[in-house]
Design an enzyme around this catalytic site. Sequence first.
Site, short mmCIF file in Angstrom:
data_model
loop_
_atom_site.label_atom_id
_atom_site.label_comp_id
_atom_site.label_asym_id
_atom_site.label_seq_id
_atom_site.Cartn_x
_atom_site.Cartn_y
_atom_site.Cartn_z
N SER A 1 133.07 -22.65 -12.48
CA SER A 1 133.37 -22.41 -11.19
C SER A 1 132.98 -23.82 -10.18
O SER A 1 132.74 -23.70 -9.18
CB SER A 1 132.35 -21.27 -10.65
N LYS B 1 143.45 -25.11 -19.40
CA LYS B 1 143.51 -23.72 -20.28
C LYS B 1 145.12 -23.55 -20.41
O LYS B 1 146.03 -24.33 -20.44
CB LYS B 1 142.88 -22.64 -19.63
N ASN C 1 140.43 -28.96 -17.16
CA ASN C 1 140.65 -28.29 -18.35
C ASN C 1 141.65 -27.32 -17.86
O ASN C 1 141.40 -26.25 -17.10
CB ASN C 1 139.55 -27.46 -18.94
P1 PGA Z 1 136.19 -22.57 -14.43
O1 PGA Z 1 136.19 -22.92 -16.06
O2 PGA Z 1 136.06 -23.86 -13.54
O3 PGA Z 1 137.51 -22.02 -14.09
O4 PGA Z 1 134.91 -21.73 -14.08
C1 PGA Z 1 135.46 -23.92 -16.55
C2 PGA Z 1 135.80 -24.24 -17.77
O5 PGA Z 1 135.82 -23.24 -18.51
O6 PGA Z 1 136.09 -25.28 -18.29
#
Ligand code: PGA
Length: 261
Positions: A220, A12, A10
């Site tokens: 994470s 974002k 993802n």
């Molecule tokens: P992160 O995000 O791996 O940066 O914690 C996971 C997500 O929001 O899908």
Amino acid sequence: MARTPFIAGNWKLNNDHMEATHTVQKLAWLLRDAKHDFSEVEAAVLPSFTSIRSVQTLVDADSLELKYGAQDISAHTSGAYTGEVSGPMLAALGVSYVAVGHSERRQFHAETDEVVAAKVKAAFEAGIVPIVCVGEGLDIRKAGDQVPYTLAQVDGALEGLDAEKAAQVVIAYEPVWAIGTGEVATPEDAQEVCGAIRGRLVELYSQEVADAVRIQYGGSVKSGNIASIMAQPDVDGALVGGASLDPEEFAKIVRFKAHAA
Ligand code: PGA
């Protein structure tokens, strides 16, 4: 029943279409070099809307087995909904998956379970598989209510969905306190809720549906912790945020089996 593990990145609000092209090129090279078998571990990236077309072009031109998806979908098909992107528009770009109800959408865009359920339906109508995101915040976790809270989100998201479609859904369990914080849930934490989600699918549908649904953990995830998370019986993959922006790191996560021992 054997579920094919599924790792999705993802991105974002990162990677414009040029950066997306570079990232996918590099990722594809790394996985090809490592002779990654996509039938053994499926992999996908979820770029911004503006980058999807570039990713599609690359995937088509090089016949990549990498899948791609969107980070959101409109509950509506067309009409006066400024700024929205519809299921048919995404389907026209060859999108396989769409994240629905990510905690950042719930938090910053006030997406309720009803909205999430409408988006799940919109995805299926366009032939796109939704990755339904659920998971509790820190206060809920501290109160020990993570299981009932998350199951209520699952109930809400799948409201009105028939068994045939439910069997295709991907569910991402993402405890909000573990997203982007570096604070990963323990494998046992992940298993507790992912196992409870599968149990709920038995209650809502059948054992057959529950056995078919892939449940990802998110929060994470990195190359150093993926193997122990994937070793849990009810965790079938990962939704990876920050670590998916680095192709080398993401390729290592996709290849978790190579460093599982
Ligand atoms: P992160 O995000 O791996 O940066 O914690 C996971 C997500 O929001 O899908």
